[in-house]
Design an enzyme around this catalytic site. Sequence first.
Site, PDB file in Angstrom:
ATOM      1  CG  ASP A  15      -1.814   1.185   1.362  1.00  0.00           C
ATOM      2  OD1 ASP A  15      -1.641   2.166   0.600  1.00  0.00           O
ATOM      3  OD2 ASP A  15      -2.708   1.160   2.227  1.00  0.00           O
ATOM      4  CE1 TYR A  20      -5.178   8.883  -5.884  1.00  0.00           C
ATOM      5  CE2 TYR A  20      -6.653  10.725  -5.451  1.00  0.00           C
ATOM      6  CZ  TYR A  20      -6.437   9.454  -5.950  1.00  0.00           C
ATOM      7  OH  TYR A  20      -7.481   8.769  -6.508  1.00  0.00           O
ATOM      8  CG  ASP A 109      -2.904   3.391  -2.510  1.00  0.00           C
ATOM      9  OD1 ASP A 109      -3.884   2.650  -2.367  1.00  0.00           O
ATOM     10  OD2 ASP A 109      -2.363   4.011  -1.581  1.00  0.00           O
ATOM     11  CD  GLU A 110      -5.314  -1.195  -0.763  1.00  0.00           C
ATOM     12  OE1 GLU A 110      -5.378  -2.358  -0.347  1.00  0.00           O
ATOM     13  OE2 GLU A 110      -6.207  -0.364  -0.594  1.00  0.00           O
TER      14      GLU A 110
HETATM   15  P1  DGT Z   1      -1.886   5.929   3.502  1.00  0.00           P
HETATM   16  O1  DGT Z   1      -2.004   4.663   2.703  1.00  0.00           O
HETATM   17  O2  DGT Z   1      -2.711   5.934   4.757  1.00  0.00           O
HETATM   18  O3  DGT Z   1      -0.485   6.357   3.761  1.00  0.00           O
HETATM   19  O4  DGT Z   1      -2.520   7.110   2.629  1.00  0.00           O
HETATM   20  P2  DGT Z   1      -3.087   7.083   1.159  1.00  0.00           P
HETATM   21  O5  DGT Z   1      -3.241   8.497   0.758  1.00  0.00           O
HETATM   22  O6  DGT Z   1      -2.268   6.236   0.265  1.00  0.00           O
HETATM   23  O7  DGT Z   1      -4.530   6.514   1.379  1.00  0.00           O
HETATM   24  P3  DGT Z   1      -5.212   5.225   0.792  1.00  0.00           P
HETATM   25  O8  DGT Z   1      -4.179   4.152   0.620  1.00  0.00           O
HETATM   26  O9  DGT Z   1      -6.370   4.949   1.672  1.00  0.00           O
HETATM   27  O10 DGT Z   1      -5.798   5.706  -0.614  1.00  0.00           O
HETATM   28  C1  DGT Z   1      -4.997   5.908  -1.775  1.00  0.00           C
HETATM   29  C2  DGT Z   1      -5.382   7.164  -2.512  1.00  0.00           C
HETATM   30  O11 DGT Z   1      -6.753   7.124  -2.892  1.00  0.00           O
HETATM   31  C3  DGT Z   1      -5.231   8.404  -1.666  1.00  0.00           C
HETATM   32  O12 DGT Z   1      -3.952   8.976  -1.836  1.00  0.00           O
HETATM   33  C4  DGT Z   1      -6.319   9.308  -2.119  1.00  0.00           C
HETATM   34  C5  DGT Z   1      -7.360   8.391  -2.662  1.00  0.00           C
HETATM   35  N1  DGT Z   1      -8.485   8.208  -1.726  1.00  0.00           N
HETATM   36  C6  DGT Z   1      -8.512   7.431  -0.638  1.00  0.00           C
HETATM   37  N2  DGT Z   1      -9.700   7.463  -0.042  1.00  0.00           N
HETATM   38  C7  DGT Z   1     -10.484   8.274  -0.802  1.00  0.00           C
HETATM   39  C8  DGT Z   1     -11.848   8.705  -0.725  1.00  0.00           C
HETATM   40  O13 DGT Z   1     -12.608   8.334   0.163  1.00  0.00           O
HETATM   41  N3  DGT Z   1     -12.265   9.551  -1.719  1.00  0.00           N
HETATM   42  C9  DGT Z   1     -11.447   9.962  -2.711  1.00  0.00           C
HETATM   43  N4  DGT Z   1     -11.930  10.780  -3.645  1.00  0.00           N
HETATM   44  N5  DGT Z   1     -10.169   9.581  -2.826  1.00  0.00           N
HETATM   45  C10 DGT Z   1      -9.687   8.755  -1.875  1.00  0.00           C
HETATM   46 MG    MG Z   2      -1.981   4.181   0.515  1.00  0.00          MG
END
Ligand code: DGT
Ligand code: MG
Length: 588
Positions: A15, A20, A109-110
């Site tokens: 992950d 983004y 992203d997974e």
């Molecule tokens: P992390 O994995 O906790 O370090 O943070 P991220 O940003 O990688 O979060 P993740 O793995 O849950 O989601 C990957 C990407 O998907 C994130 O960068 C932004 C997008 N994303 C996640 N959740 C949502 C959502 O509920 N709505 C929208 N529009 N985009 C989302």
């Molecule tokens: Mg992530």
Amino acid sequence: MAIPRKDHRVILHFDYDCFYASVFEAEQPALKSLPLAVQQKQIVVTCNYEARRRGLRKLQLVKEAKKICPELVIVLGEDLTRFRDASKELYAFIKSFVWSDRVERLGFDEIFLDVTDMVEYNIGLLNKNTLHDSFFHLDRHDPTVGFVYNATQCHGPTWPSASTSASAPCTLTTALTSSSTSLHLRLLVASHLAGYMRSQLEHQKGYTATVGVSTSKLLAKLVGSVHKPNNQTTLLPPYEPAEHGLGSTSNILRFMDGLEIRKVPGIGYKLAHKLRAYVGGAAASGPTTLSDTELGSDTATAGDNSEEVTVKQIRLLPGMGPRLLNKILGGAGAPKDIGVRVWGLLHGVDDSDVLAGRDIPTQISIEDSYGKLTTLHEVKRELTTLTASLIRRMRTDLTEQNVDSGPRFRWRAHPKLLRLSTRPRPPPEADGPRTRIWNRISRSAALPLYVFNIDESIDALAEKLVQEHLLSMFRKLHPEKFGWNLSLLNIAVTNMVESAGEQRGSNGRDIGKMFRSQERVLSEWTVNESGNEPLANADTDLDNHPTGTPWEDGDDEEEIPGTICQTCGALIPTFALVAHAQYHSAPD
Ligand code: DGT
Ligand code: MG
């Protein structure tokens, strides 16, 4: 009840951290040291760890985030192209390490990887006399390709952690004396591969990832999130209670027991709601038995649903098992075996295979959501913009350069159907602003052949598709000339037919053949009602995938489930409603 497992596999789950935001950081490394947030609509969809250190969270209102961190750097993330491209590039990079083709993407992203073959090969080559100085072979045919590692212990943290573990930490001594030797050794060796791949990802591509190591997709994903960001976690054996003799507990069960039920992939919003309500009801009215006639649809409103509930709380309820789960969760639209499946999930069972990656999507869809969309003029403008993006995406994802003579590009796949979906906003209800918007309506029709004409400009094609097809589909969805208000438009091409086996350079003729019968369908202009579709939830949920596994992924596009605020009229994501209400009630 004995729960079968496929413990012989070794699965990794990657992950990417704050994905983004990392994409922007990879483009402009100077951003890494600044608090950075990615905005979609009014929401911070993610932020980097510098911003998180300063108190920001994912999925927060931009207004709120700016208050917490006024120096926040905000970048716009509504155009998903750069995330899609980065995701594809990283997928190819990660795939290049793995021998099998079992490398499966989940969202942007997974990634799940089945590395069983690599791990077994490397265990076969371990030299017991030089374990500290082992060599991990990344190439079966070239013995010089690989890395040196210490095979006497795991790489990175484990669950349970070495310090708190009642069982022994992850060392080769325990691996060799344990009755689960081979599982222990496999996970130990896999942890080194995970560590190596993470460091390559960081140094060659500039991205960090959080990784889980176990024997199924479910466990690898769940255990990975124990140490975030830029880290990894290996779920240690024993995986079966009997492995360490009488009285020992399975680490899977201990690990699962501590999780809040909503964390378990496959238990989505609706199932969690019903389970929490049941626990609340059971607490209020004492133990409930299977013969209780109260069970069923009423259970969803029986108890206090705001309380978080752990897997252990559910598992230990009186009479709990697949049959009781069936009663609690079954009903219209639920799979018949929902009880067995959720009972398995609560025990960490997931036998689904890591699927071989396909680089042709099953469908391509483009959508946007709107605060207010009420006139045909606006609809036409938005449809044209979305259609242009859709055709651009089709050209990027579905064509390749022709190496032989003939046209410069060839289509690798041809979607056969065009689908238009809208999400009408229901009229406000008397009981306040919390009207949930869940339903999309859609119509499908054959995709006309001219869309595949690469020599025509995208704008001209978009205009034509809207004029000749999408507008009439729209009118069939919304026969009233006005009076509707849409919160979302989505255009998709589906029913992808891959062109594998076609001769290179012969695409013009082949497309003509393929679509000849379709032209007949088009001339009759039949439009099929595809019915109401539930809102594709951002996460996987058996509720929304009644026939599939917890891992079925929807479109690449995401959206935020929302509710209209009756004070300001904005579309507010469900998770942000409470914060938003507080915002209105707060004095200026
Ligand atoms: P992390 O994995 O906790 O370090 O943070 P991220 O940003 O990688 O979060 P993740 O793995 O849950 O989601 C990957 C990407 O998907 C994130 O960068 C932004 C997008 N994303 C996640 N959740 C949502 C959502 O509920 N709505 C929208 N529009 N985009 C989302
Ligand atoms: Mg992530």
